[in-house]
Scaffold this motif. Structure first.
Motif, PDB file in Angstrom:
ATOM      1  N   ALA A  18     -22.383 -22.440 -19.292  1.00  0.00           N
ATOM      2  CA  ALA A  18     -23.555 -22.859 -20.056  1.00  0.00           C
ATOM      3  C   ALA A  18     -23.456 -22.441 -21.523  1.00  0.00           C
ATOM      4  CB  ALA A  18     -24.826 -22.280 -19.439  1.00  0.00           C
ATOM      5  N   SER A  19     -22.861 -21.291 -21.776  1.00  0.00           N
ATOM      6  CA  SER A  19     -22.706 -20.826 -23.154  1.00  0.00           C
ATOM      7  C   SER A  19     -21.828 -21.783 -23.952  1.00  0.00           C
ATOM      8  CB  SER A  19     -22.092 -19.424 -23.199  1.00  0.00           C
ATOM      9  OG  SER A  19     -22.944 -18.485 -22.598  1.00  0.00           O
ATOM     10  N   LEU A  20     -20.761 -22.241 -23.343  1.00  0.00           N
ATOM     11  CA  LEU A  20     -19.857 -23.169 -24.015  1.00  0.00           C
ATOM     12  C   LEU A  20     -20.565 -24.490 -24.312  1.00  0.00           C
ATOM     13  CD1 LEU A  20     -17.132 -24.041 -25.108  1.00  0.00           C
ATOM     14  CD2 LEU A  20     -16.463 -24.608 -22.760  1.00  0.00           C
ATOM     15  N   LYS A  21     -21.325 -24.990 -23.359  1.00  0.00           N
ATOM     16  CA  LYS A  21     -22.075 -26.231 -23.582  1.00  0.00           C
ATOM     17  C   LYS A  21     -23.065 -26.058 -24.724  1.00  0.00           C
ATOM     18  CE  LYS A  21     -21.688 -27.989 -18.907  1.00  0.00           C
ATOM     19  NZ  LYS A  21     -22.380 -28.412 -17.700  1.00  0.00           N
ATOM     20  N   PHE A  22     -23.694 -24.914 -24.777  1.00  0.00           N
ATOM     21  CA  PHE A  22     -24.649 -24.640 -25.845  1.00  0.00           C
ATOM     22  C   PHE A  22     -23.952 -24.565 -27.204  1.00  0.00           C
ATOM     23  CE2 PHE A  22     -27.302 -21.679 -28.372  1.00  0.00           C
ATOM     24  CZ  PHE A  22     -28.429 -22.475 -28.476  1.00  0.00           C
ATOM     25  N   VAL A  23     -22.800 -23.931 -27.259  1.00  0.00           N
ATOM     26  CA  VAL A  23     -22.034 -23.830 -28.507  1.00  0.00           C
ATOM     27  C   VAL A  23     -21.668 -25.220 -29.015  1.00  0.00           C
ATOM     28  CG1 VAL A  23     -19.800 -23.125 -29.481  1.00  0.00           C
ATOM     29  CG2 VAL A  23     -21.155 -21.505 -28.147  1.00  0.00           C
ATOM     30  N   LYS A  24     -21.172 -26.066 -28.125  1.00  0.00           N
ATOM     31  CA  LYS A  24     -20.810 -27.433 -28.521  1.00  0.00           C
ATOM     32  C   LYS A  24     -22.025 -28.185 -29.038  1.00  0.00           C
ATOM     33  CE  LYS A  24     -16.817 -27.901 -25.486  1.00  0.00           C
ATOM     34  NZ  LYS A  24     -16.228 -28.635 -24.355  1.00  0.00           N
ATOM     35  N   PHE A  25     -23.151 -28.046 -28.330  1.00  0.00           N
ATOM     36  CA  PHE A  25     -24.385 -28.690 -28.783  1.00  0.00           C
ATOM     37  C   PHE A  25     -24.775 -28.203 -30.171  1.00  0.00           C
ATOM     38  CE2 PHE A  25     -28.912 -28.072 -29.455  1.00  0.00           C
ATOM     39  CZ  PHE A  25     -29.347 -29.388 -29.486  1.00  0.00           C
ATOM     40  N   CYS A  26     -24.741 -26.904 -30.374  1.00  0.00           N
ATOM     41  CA  CYS A  26     -25.175 -26.328 -31.659  1.00  0.00           C
ATOM     42  C   CYS A  26     -24.313 -26.802 -32.818  1.00  0.00           C
ATOM     43  CB  CYS A  26     -25.172 -24.805 -31.592  1.00  0.00           C
ATOM     44  SG  CYS A  26     -26.493 -24.161 -30.564  1.00  0.00           S
ATOM     45  N   LYS A  27     -23.009 -26.894 -32.596  1.00  0.00           N
ATOM     46  CA  LYS A  27     -22.125 -27.353 -33.670  1.00  0.00           C
ATOM     47  C   LYS A  27     -22.504 -28.762 -34.111  1.00  0.00           C
ATOM     48  CE  LYS A  27     -17.978 -24.639 -33.131  1.00  0.00           C
ATOM     49  NZ  LYS A  27     -16.535 -24.700 -32.914  1.00  0.00           N
ATOM     50  N   ASP A  28     -22.717 -29.645 -33.149  1.00  0.00           N
ATOM     51  CA  ASP A  28     -23.108 -31.014 -33.481  1.00  0.00           C
ATOM     52  C   ASP A  28     -24.510 -31.067 -34.067  1.00  0.00           C
ATOM     53  OD1 ASP A  28     -20.692 -32.008 -32.575  1.00  0.00           O
ATOM     54  OD2 ASP A  28     -21.460 -32.466 -30.576  1.00  0.00           O
ATOM     55  N   ASP A  29     -25.427 -30.331 -33.460  1.00  0.00           N
ATOM     56  CA  ASP A  29     -26.816 -30.357 -33.892  1.00  0.00           C
ATOM     57  C   ASP A  29     -26.991 -29.792 -35.294  1.00  0.00           C
ATOM     58  OD1 ASP A  29     -29.693 -30.829 -33.275  1.00  0.00           O
ATOM     59  OD2 ASP A  29     -29.774 -28.654 -33.576  1.00  0.00           O
ATOM     60  N   LEU A  30     -26.284 -28.735 -35.599  1.00  0.00           N
ATOM     61  CA  LEU A  30     -26.423 -28.116 -36.915  1.00  0.00           C
ATOM     62  C   LEU A  30     -26.028 -29.091 -38.026  1.00  0.00           C
ATOM     63  CD1 LEU A  30     -27.123 -25.711 -38.640  1.00  0.00           C
ATOM     64  CD2 LEU A  30     -24.824 -24.842 -38.263  1.00  0.00           C
ATOM     65  N   ILE A  31     -24.953 -29.808 -37.806  1.00  0.00           N
ATOM     66  CA  ILE A  31     -24.517 -30.795 -38.799  1.00  0.00           C
ATOM     67  C   ILE A  31     -25.599 -31.861 -38.988  1.00  0.00           C
ATOM     68  CG2 ILE A  31     -22.838 -32.632 -39.253  1.00  0.00           C
ATOM     69  CD1 ILE A  31     -20.780 -30.755 -37.788  1.00  0.00           C
ATOM     70  N   ILE A  49     -29.225 -19.108 -32.604  1.00  0.00           N
ATOM     71  CA  ILE A  49     -28.046 -19.389 -31.781  1.00  0.00           C
ATOM     72  C   ILE A  49     -27.509 -18.088 -31.180  1.00  0.00           C
ATOM     73  CG2 ILE A  49     -25.625 -20.129 -31.825  1.00  0.00           C
ATOM     74  CD1 ILE A  49     -26.454 -22.158 -34.010  1.00  0.00           C
ATOM     75  N   ARG A  50     -27.387 -17.073 -32.013  1.00  0.00           N
ATOM     76  CA  ARG A  50     -26.850 -15.787 -31.535  1.00  0.00           C
ATOM     77  C   ARG A  50     -27.745 -15.177 -30.441  1.00  0.00           C
ATOM     78  NH1 ARG A  50     -22.619 -13.723 -34.674  1.00  0.00           N
ATOM     79  NH2 ARG A  50     -22.353 -14.747 -36.685  1.00  0.00           N
ATOM     80  N   THR A  51     -29.052 -15.282 -30.616  1.00  0.00           N
ATOM     81  CA  THR A  51     -29.979 -14.735 -29.623  1.00  0.00           C
ATOM     82  C   THR A  51     -29.843 -15.460 -28.289  1.00  0.00           C
ATOM     83  OG1 THR A  51     -31.553 -14.074 -31.324  1.00  0.00           O
ATOM     84  CG2 THR A  51     -32.428 -14.352 -29.090  1.00  0.00           C
ATOM     85  N   ILE A  52     -29.791 -16.778 -28.337  1.00  0.00           N
ATOM     86  CA  ILE A  52     -29.681 -17.561 -27.101  1.00  0.00           C
ATOM     87  C   ILE A  52     -28.339 -17.289 -26.419  1.00  0.00           C
ATOM     88  CG2 ILE A  52     -29.524 -19.903 -26.166  1.00  0.00           C
ATOM     89  CD1 ILE A  52     -31.634 -20.639 -28.390  1.00  0.00           C
ATOM     90  N   LEU A  53     -27.251 -17.243 -27.192  1.00  0.00           N
ATOM     91  CA  LEU A  53     -25.947 -16.949 -26.600  1.00  0.00           C
ATOM     92  C   LEU A  53     -25.918 -15.564 -25.968  1.00  0.00           C
ATOM     93  CD1 LEU A  53     -23.521 -18.522 -29.202  1.00  0.00           C
ATOM     94  CD2 LEU A  53     -23.898 -19.259 -26.842  1.00  0.00           C
ATOM     95  N   GLU A  54     -26.560 -14.620 -26.606  1.00  0.00           N
ATOM     96  CA  GLU A  54     -26.633 -13.264 -26.050  1.00  0.00           C
ATOM     97  C   GLU A  54     -27.351 -13.282 -24.696  1.00  0.00           C
ATOM     98  OE1 GLU A  54     -29.025  -9.427 -27.477  1.00  0.00           O
ATOM     99  OE2 GLU A  54     -27.601 -10.175 -28.979  1.00  0.00           O
ATOM    100  N   LYS A  55     -28.437 -14.030 -24.619  1.00  0.00           N
ATOM    101  CA  LYS A  55     -29.182 -14.115 -23.356  1.00  0.00           C
ATOM    102  C   LYS A  55     -28.385 -14.865 -22.291  1.00  0.00           C
ATOM    103  CE  LYS A  55     -33.796 -13.519 -25.178  1.00  0.00           C
ATOM    104  NZ  LYS A  55     -33.993 -12.200 -24.613  1.00  0.00           N
ATOM    105  N   LEU A  56     -27.697 -15.933 -22.673  1.00  0.00           N
ATOM    106  CA  LEU A  56     -26.863 -16.660 -21.719  1.00  0.00           C
ATOM    107  C   LEU A  56     -25.739 -15.774 -21.209  1.00  0.00           C
ATOM    108  CD1 LEU A  56     -26.586 -20.182 -23.369  1.00  0.00           C
ATOM    109  CD2 LEU A  56     -27.672 -19.655 -21.187  1.00  0.00           C
ATOM    110  N   ASP A  57     -25.096 -15.051 -22.102  1.00  0.00           N
ATOM    111  CA  ASP A  57     -24.021 -14.152 -21.690  1.00  0.00           C
ATOM    112  C   ASP A  57     -24.545 -13.048 -20.784  1.00  0.00           C
ATOM    113  OD1 ASP A  57     -22.071 -15.568 -23.018  1.00  0.00           O
ATOM    114  OD2 ASP A  57     -22.038 -14.247 -24.764  1.00  0.00           O
ATOM    115  N   HIS A  58     -25.733 -12.539 -21.089  1.00  0.00           N
ATOM    116  CA  HIS A  58     -26.339 -11.492 -20.262  1.00  0.00           C
ATOM    117  C   HIS A  58     -26.617 -12.020 -18.858  1.00  0.00           C
ATOM    118  CE1 HIS A  58     -28.535  -7.906 -19.231  1.00  0.00           C
ATOM    119  NE2 HIS A  58     -29.571  -8.637 -18.890  1.00  0.00           N
ATOM    120  N   SER A  59     -27.122 -13.242 -18.755  1.00  0.00           N
ATOM    121  CA  SER A  59     -27.415 -13.799 -17.438  1.00  0.00           C
ATOM    122  C   SER A  59     -26.122 -14.019 -16.654  1.00  0.00           C
ATOM    123  CB  SER A  59     -28.201 -15.109 -17.556  1.00  0.00           C
ATOM    124  OG  SER A  59     -27.417 -16.135 -18.101  1.00  0.00           O
ATOM    125  N   THR A  60     -25.046 -14.381 -17.318  1.00  0.00           N
ATOM    126  CA  THR A  60     -23.745 -14.547 -16.660  1.00  0.00           C
ATOM    127  C   THR A  60     -23.241 -13.207 -16.156  1.00  0.00           C
ATOM    128  OG1 THR A  60     -23.221 -16.428 -18.079  1.00  0.00           O
ATOM    129  CG2 THR A  60     -21.378 -15.360 -16.980  1.00  0.00           C
TER     130      THR A  60
END
Length: 68
Positions: A18-31, A49-60
């Motif tokens: 899920a973190s990877l999917k979110f990263v890909k989304f953010c790269k496209d969305d930010l542009i 972005i950093r906060t959400i990734l931290e929470k996703l990584d924590h849940s993993t």
């Protein structure tokens, strides 16, 4: 695209699932967001972005440890 956009810190190789999917989304969305709103506060977007990734990584990590 704004010259202010700096995405080197957002590396797809550092994430999975899920973190990877979110990263890909953010790269496209930010542009897209910067193109639509050149005054977008990039610091807030990056912090979010950093906060959400931290929470996703924590849940993993919890799932790997057998918790919820």
């Amino acid at each position: 695209m704004s010259a202010k956009i700096e995405l080197r810190w957002l590396k797809e190789n550092d994430y999975q699932g899920a973190s990877l999917k979110f990263v890909k989304f953010c790269k496209d969305d930010l542009i897209q967001q910067v193109e639509q709103d050149p005054e977008l506060d990039l610091e807030i977007y990056e912090a979010s972005i950093r906060t959400i990734l931290e929470k996703l990584d924590h849940s993993t990590e919890l799932k790997k440890a057998g918790g919820q």
